[in-house]
Design a protein around this motif. Structure first.
Motif, mmCIF file in Angstrom:
data_model
loop_
_atom_site.group_PDB
_atom_site.id
_atom_site.type_symbol
_atom_site.label_atom_id
_atom_site.label_comp_id
_atom_site.label_asym_id
_atom_site.label_seq_id
_atom_site.Cartn_x
_atom_site.Cartn_y
_atom_site.Cartn_z
ATOM 1 N N TRP A 168 5.090 0.457 4.757
ATOM 2 C CA TRP A 168 4.319 0.631 3.524
ATOM 3 C C TRP A 168 5.283 0.751 2.349
ATOM 4 N N GLY A 169 4.711 0.660 1.142
ATOM 5 C CA GLY A 169 5.519 0.851 -0.061
ATOM 6 C C GLY A 169 6.420 -0.326 -0.409
ATOM 7 N N ASP B 285 0.835 -1.208 0.000
ATOM 8 C CA ASP B 285 0.000 0.000 0.000
ATOM 9 C C ASP B 285 0.865 1.253 0.000
ATOM 10 N N ASP B 286 0.329 2.332 -0.562
ATOM 11 C CA ASP B 286 1.034 3.606 -0.497
ATOM 12 C C ASP B 286 0.881 4.211 0.899
ATOM 13 N N GLU B 287 1.567 5.296 1.141
ATOM 14 C CA GLU B 287 1.586 5.900 2.478
ATOM 15 C C GLU B 287 0.191 6.270 2.966
#
Length: 179
Positions: free
Chosen positions: A98-99, A77-79
């Motif tokens: 994340w990331g 997932d993105d931030e």
């Protein structure tokens, strides 16, 4: 040919350095590991099973720490999405990264899925749980191709207690089957 690269027990785990929800970074090689670093890769905010898993672990964070476990939950997932997960799921006691790049996930032997319904990211990792020893080598892994039937926390903790008490070695190290 698949680009999945399974990690062999006893071999070094791939490098892992990711940003954390709330700031800072998690770097596996910077961890001071008493018994194990436990890397729990989850599918992402779209996954209700991941939500239940993370909430259960969050409630037992003190117990995990008391057992000498350094725990990280991690997704691609993105931030913004990871931060929303932590807030909406009321995660207060776990490090959440994340990331996680999909190419890096392949180095961990993880499977990648493509969205099949609304609300899922186009691509994401399937779950994986990794026990990394104090020398940063893989002790054990539990890699899934589906979101369900993950190792239960009580079973996992019981196994870790046994491993630590009995100094049980990592298994599955044979890389080539004898003729």
């Amino acid at each position: 040919m698949s680009d999945i690269q399974p990690i062999i027990p006893g071999r070094p785990a791939p490098d892992l350095a990711v940003p954390l929800v709330g700031g800072g970074r998690f770097s596996l090689r910077d961890q001071s590991i008493e018994h194990f670093a436990l890397i729990n890769v989850y599918r992402g905010k779209h996954c209700p099973i991941c939500k239940n898993t993370m909430q259960a672990w969050d409630k037992r964070a003190d117990e995990l720490k008391a057992r000498g476990l350094s725990v990280l939950f991690l997704s691609a997932d993105d931030e913004e999405t990871a931060e929303a997960s932590v807030k909406e799921w009321e995660i207060e006691n776990l490090k959440v990264g994340w990331g996680f790049e999909l190419a890096e996930a392949r180095k961990w032997g993880l499977f990648i899925s493509q969205a099949i319904k609304d609300g899922e990211p186009e691509y994401f990792t399937e779950p994986g749980l990794f026990l990394i020893d104090p020398e940063f080598a893989l002790y054990a892994s539990f890699v899934q191709t589906v979101p369900f039937a993950r190792p239960g926390l009580d079973d996992l903790l019981s196994a870790i207690d046994f491993v630590v008490k009995e100094r049980y070695p990592a298994r599955g190290k044979v890389e080539h089957v004898p003729d």
